[in-house]
Scaffold this active site. Structure first.
Site, PDB file in Angstrom:
ATOM      1  N   GLU A  95      14.515   0.868  13.485  1.00  0.00           N
ATOM      2  CA  GLU A  95      14.555   1.426  12.124  1.00  0.00           C
ATOM      3  C   GLU A  95      15.749   2.363  11.988  1.00  0.00           C
ATOM      4  OE1 GLU A  95      12.622   0.516   9.439  1.00  0.00           O
ATOM      5  OE2 GLU A  95      12.206  -1.016  10.943  1.00  0.00           O
TER       6      GLU A  95
ATOM      7  N   ALA B 107       0.812  -1.220   0.000  1.00  0.00           N
ATOM      8  CA  ALA B 107       0.000   0.000   0.000  1.00  0.00           C
ATOM      9  C   ALA B 107       0.843   1.266   0.000  1.00  0.00           C
ATOM     10  CB  ALA B 107      -0.922   0.009   1.218  1.00  0.00           C
TER      11      ALA B 107
ATOM     12  N   ARG C 108       7.232  -6.410 -38.239  1.00  0.00           N
ATOM     13  CA  ARG C 108       6.252  -5.729 -37.389  1.00  0.00           C
ATOM     14  C   ARG C 108       5.065  -6.653 -37.151  1.00  0.00           C
ATOM     15  NH1 ARG C 108       5.238  -0.747 -40.742  1.00  0.00           N
ATOM     16  NH2 ARG C 108       3.617  -0.370 -39.184  1.00  0.00           N
TER      17      ARG C 108
ATOM     18  N   ARG D 277      10.082   7.436  -2.445  1.00  0.00           N
ATOM     19  CA  ARG D 277      11.478   7.552  -2.871  1.00  0.00           C
ATOM     20  C   ARG D 277      11.692   7.163  -4.335  1.00  0.00           C
ATOM     21  NH1 ARG D 277      13.266   4.150   2.369  1.00  0.00           N
ATOM     22  NH2 ARG D 277      11.068   3.560   2.190  1.00  0.00           N
TER      23      ARG D 277
ATOM     24  N   SER E 247      13.842  -6.430 -59.449  1.00  0.00           N
ATOM     25  CA  SER E 247      14.341  -5.410 -58.523  1.00  0.00           C
ATOM     26  C   SER E 247      13.569  -4.113 -58.691  1.00  0.00           C
ATOM     27  CB  SER E 247      15.811  -5.134 -58.802  1.00  0.00           C
ATOM     28  OG  SER E 247      16.555  -6.287 -58.520  1.00  0.00           O
TER      29      SER E 247
ATOM     30  N   ALA F 108      12.570  -5.329 -63.900  1.00  0.00           N
ATOM     31  CA  ALA F 108      13.166  -4.392 -62.949  1.00  0.00           C
ATOM     32  C   ALA F 108      12.544  -3.014 -63.120  1.00  0.00           C
ATOM     33  CB  ALA F 108      14.668  -4.328 -63.168  1.00  0.00           C
TER      34      ALA F 108
ATOM     35  N   GLN G 242      -5.872  -0.234   2.546  1.00  0.00           N
ATOM     36  CA  GLN G 242      -5.414   0.575   3.670  1.00  0.00           C
ATOM     37  C   GLN G 242      -5.587   2.038   3.213  1.00  0.00           C
ATOM     38  OE1 GLN G 242      -1.156   0.657   4.249  1.00  0.00           O
ATOM     39  NE2 GLN G 242      -1.317   1.130   6.426  1.00  0.00           N
TER      40      GLN G 242
ATOM     41  N   ASN H 168       0.994  -0.106 -50.174  1.00  0.00           N
ATOM     42  CA  ASN H 168      -0.249  -0.613 -49.575  1.00  0.00           C
ATOM     43  C   ASN H 168      -1.153   0.488 -49.051  1.00  0.00           C
ATOM     44  OD1 ASN H 168       1.619  -0.003 -47.561  1.00  0.00           O
ATOM     45  ND2 ASN H 168       0.707  -1.442 -46.114  1.00  0.00           N
TER      46      ASN H 168
HETATM   47  C1  UD1 Z   1      10.888  -1.921   5.971  1.00  0.00           C
HETATM   48  C2  UD1 Z   1      11.132  -2.310   7.439  1.00  0.00           C
HETATM   49  C3  UD1 Z   1      12.643  -2.430   7.672  1.00  0.00           C
HETATM   50  C4  UD1 Z   1      13.197  -3.455   6.721  1.00  0.00           C
HETATM   51  C5  UD1 Z   1      12.878  -3.099   5.273  1.00  0.00           C
HETATM   52  C6  UD1 Z   1      13.266  -4.227   4.355  1.00  0.00           C
HETATM   53  C7  UD1 Z   1       9.296  -1.422   8.746  1.00  0.00           C
HETATM   54  C8  UD1 Z   1       8.863  -0.363   9.686  1.00  0.00           C
HETATM   55  N1  UD1 Z   1      10.544  -1.332   8.307  1.00  0.00           N
HETATM   56  O1  UD1 Z   1      11.455  -0.647   5.746  1.00  0.00           O
HETATM   57  O2  UD1 Z   1      12.915  -2.804   9.010  1.00  0.00           O
HETATM   58  O3  UD1 Z   1      14.602  -3.527   6.910  1.00  0.00           O
HETATM   59  O4  UD1 Z   1      11.467  -2.895   5.103  1.00  0.00           O
HETATM   60  O5  UD1 Z   1      12.950  -3.921   3.033  1.00  0.00           O
HETATM   61  O6  UD1 Z   1       8.527  -2.320   8.476  1.00  0.00           O
HETATM   62  N2  UD1 Z   1       3.557  -0.444   3.275  1.00  0.00           N
HETATM   63  C9  UD1 Z   1       2.174  -0.484   3.375  1.00  0.00           C
HETATM   64  N3  UD1 Z   1       1.533   0.448   4.135  1.00  0.00           N
HETATM   65  C10 UD1 Z   1       2.205   1.400   4.823  1.00  0.00           C
HETATM   66  C11 UD1 Z   1       3.612   1.425   4.724  1.00  0.00           C
HETATM   67  C12 UD1 Z   1       4.264   0.495   3.957  1.00  0.00           C
HETATM   68  O7  UD1 Z   1       1.524  -1.349   2.772  1.00  0.00           O
HETATM   69  O8  UD1 Z   1       1.540   2.193   5.487  1.00  0.00           O
HETATM   70  C13 UD1 Z   1       4.247  -1.449   2.450  1.00  0.00           C
HETATM   71  C14 UD1 Z   1       5.008  -0.830   1.291  1.00  0.00           C
HETATM   72  O9  UD1 Z   1       4.192  -0.775   0.118  1.00  0.00           O
HETATM   73  C15 UD1 Z   1       6.172  -1.798   1.130  1.00  0.00           C
HETATM   74  C16 UD1 Z   1       6.363  -2.373   2.524  1.00  0.00           C
HETATM   75  O10 UD1 Z   1       5.193  -2.111   3.232  1.00  0.00           O
HETATM   76  O11 UD1 Z   1       5.872  -2.853   0.256  1.00  0.00           O
HETATM   77  C17 UD1 Z   1       7.558  -1.784   3.244  1.00  0.00           C
HETATM   78  O12 UD1 Z   1       7.431  -0.368   3.298  1.00  0.00           O
HETATM   79  P1  UD1 Z   1       8.686   0.567   3.030  1.00  0.00           P
HETATM   80  O13 UD1 Z   1       8.255   1.957   3.211  1.00  0.00           O
HETATM   81  O14 UD1 Z   1       9.361   0.180   1.788  1.00  0.00           O
HETATM   82  O15 UD1 Z   1       9.599   0.168   4.292  1.00  0.00           O
HETATM   83  P2  UD1 Z   1      11.184   0.188   4.381  1.00  0.00           P
HETATM   84  O16 UD1 Z   1      11.630   1.569   4.644  1.00  0.00           O
HETATM   85  O17 UD1 Z   1      11.743  -0.508   3.223  1.00  0.00           O
HETATM   86 MG    MG Z   2      11.002  -1.049   1.345  1.00  0.00          MG
END
Ligand code: UD1
Ligand code: MG
Length: 453
Positions: free
Chosen positions: A154, A10, A331, A15, A403, A421, A72, A384
């Site tokens: 974290e 979700a 194609r 980034r 040709s 040709a 979510q 064509n």
């Molecule tokens: C997360 C972990 C971190 C781990 C890393 C590995 C947490 C808090 N941190 O960090 O410890 O080392 O992954 O890749 O879990 N997502 C949701 N809803 C939200 C937030 C995130 O569904 O509200 C999903 C994102 O789409 C993603 C996953 O959860 O697929 C991880 O979220 P992301 O923000 O990438 O966490 P990281 O910073 O990678």
């Molecule tokens: Mg991640």
């Protein structure tokens, strides 16, 4: 024992700096989410549940019934994301396996180990970790003096000392379902304003319950995609994995790092893929073919014993023993029957070249049907398009197109016809007739040579 995989997908993927939801960014020709979903499917005894949110409709459409989805609404962290699964899963599963949709390289075998560890764990959580010098923004795994897991911190909250920790949280967990539903609500709000799933570890430890860590060995499996830099790392790793699969199945890749094969492509034994070759989409290549160097093949079906040198094809069919290129282009709707020879600088679109047709140099064939053993001379063009509509050209068997002939469609040339040709052919040519000139006119009737045995 019922095991349900919950895939978190979700997050916004801020980034990535993209208009496309992170989960739908392709890796080797397939939205990244599907790799994690495949792995989840293979260990889940129940239909996996995907938590969607950012770009929910696009992600749901891509999933297209391959899993259940729950939304979510606000992305308040990974712990909050798992809470969204509670209503659908409570009382219906024994274990909850949680993975992240942005971890495309995690293997099924690794998730199997994780589930097995939790099945043997008297405590409520088993998790995947890896020891590595490059933390890539991962959470750090803190251990108690006796070596047991104490907490996950974290990166953005870690102290300088904690940042030195080399054991990282990979992002795969298997929970006892009853404990999870009871404990998730106790996860505190982080300083970042999110509920972190990772904080459940500390909750369990504080309650005196053991957390089991499976320390992984292959760092390549743990690539999580948060930025486009990570995306390219995941692409490279997945490509290497796909290439290795083909090599182990009997395909020669002369230079794997410069061979780009998408996920769905299939290749037969003893086919050789030369460097700088791209095999994309639903391409299927038979056995004993030679493809490349420098070919770009998309959604194309190739038979056996065919050769595609420095060619570009898209939505085409190439039968057996075809010899193509260099610099040939097919194609959509191009169909080269067996033993066709198509040499340099030719283009074929929406046309069928019958068995044994030769088209050696500089031709354009569009909306045409060409009979067996016909020879298309250098520089031949099917005209064509009249500026409004496309028209068909039908050429019979054993025809010899001289040709630089212009075939002004709609037009039909009978079996055994011949053009001189430079002819501009504006009227149908009966079989066994030679036409010449501009525009071409019939000058004599021909006798056809008997076919070679
Ligand atoms: C997360 C972990 C971190 C781990 C890393 C590995 C947490 C808090 N941190 O960090 O410890 O080392 O992954 O890749 O879990 N997502 C949701 N809803 C939200 C937030 C995130 O569904 O509200 C999903 C994102 O789409 C993603 C996953 O959860 O697929 C991880 O979220 P992301 O923000 O990438 O966490 P990281 O910073 O990678
Ligand atoms: Mg991640």
């Amino acid at each position: 024992m019922k095991i349900t995989a919950v895939l978190l997908a979700a997050g916004q993927g801020t980034r990535m700096k993209s208009d496309l939801p992170k989960m739908l960014h392709p890796i080797c020709g397939r939205p990244m989410l599907f790799y994690a979903l495949d792995a989840a499917h293979s260990v889940s005894t129940e239909t996996p549940l995907v938590v969607i949110g950012h770009g929910a409709e696009a992600v749901r459409e891509a999933i297209a019934g391959a899993a259940n989805c729950v939304v979510q609404e606000q992305q308040l962290g990974t712990g909050h994301a798992v809470m969204q699964a509670e209503a659908s899963l409570k009382g219906k599963t024994d274990l909850v396996l949680v993975t992240y949709g942005d971890m495309p390289l995690l293997r099924t075998e690794t998730l199997e180990k994780l589930v097995a560890a939790q099945q043997a764990n008297p405590g409520p959580i088993s998790m995947l970790t890896i020891v590595h010098d490059n933390p890539r923004g991962f959470g750090r795994v803190l251990r108690a003096p006796d070596g047991t897991v104490a907490a996950i911190v974290e990166e953005n909250q870690a102290t300088p000392d904690q940042l030195q920790v080399k054991e990282l949280n990979v992002g795969g967990y298997c929970f006892d379902a009853n404990w999870l539903w009871a404990s998730l609500h106790q996860v505190p709000l982080s300083p970042k304003g999110e509920y972190y799933l990772t904080d459940t570890v500390e909750l369990a430890v504080k309650a005196g319950l053991p957390v089991q860590a499976i320390v992984m060995e292959d760092f390549g499996e743990t690539i999580g995609v948060n930025t486009r830099v990570h995306l390219s790392e995941a692409e490279t790793a997945m490509r290497a994995r796909i290439n290795e699969g083909h090599m182990l199945a009997g395909v020669t890749l002369v230079d794997p790092p410069s061979t780009y094969i998408e996920y769905q492509v299939s290749i037969g034994r003893d086919t050789v893929i030369w460097p700088n070759t791209y095999l994309f989409g639903s391409t299927v290549i038979g056995e004993h073919c030679q493809v490349g160097p420098g070919s770009h093949i998309s959604d194309t079906r190739v038979g056996n014993h065919s050769k595609l040198l420095m060619s570009v094809t898209e939505g085409a069919v190439i039968e057996d023993h075809v010899d193509m290129g260099p610099f040939a282009r097919l194609r959509k709707g191009a169909h080269l029957s067996s033993h066709v020879h198509m040499g340099n600088f030719g283009e074929v679109k929406d046309s069928t070249l019958g068995p044994g047709v030769k088209m050696g140099h500089f031709s354009y064939i569009g909306n045409a049907t060409i009979g067996a053993e016909t020879n298309i001379g250098a520089g031949t063009i099917t005209c064509n398009y009249d500026g409004e509509k496309k028209h068909a050209t039908i050429i019979g068997e054993d025809v010899f197109i001289g040709s630089d002939t212009m075939l002004v469609a709609p037009i039909t040339l009978g079996d055994g016809a011949r053009t001189g040709a430079g002819s501009v052919v504006t009227k149908n040519v009966p079989s066994d007739t030679l036409v010449v000139g501009v525009p071409a006119r019939a000058i004599r009737k021909l006798e056809r040579k008997p076919k070679k045995p």
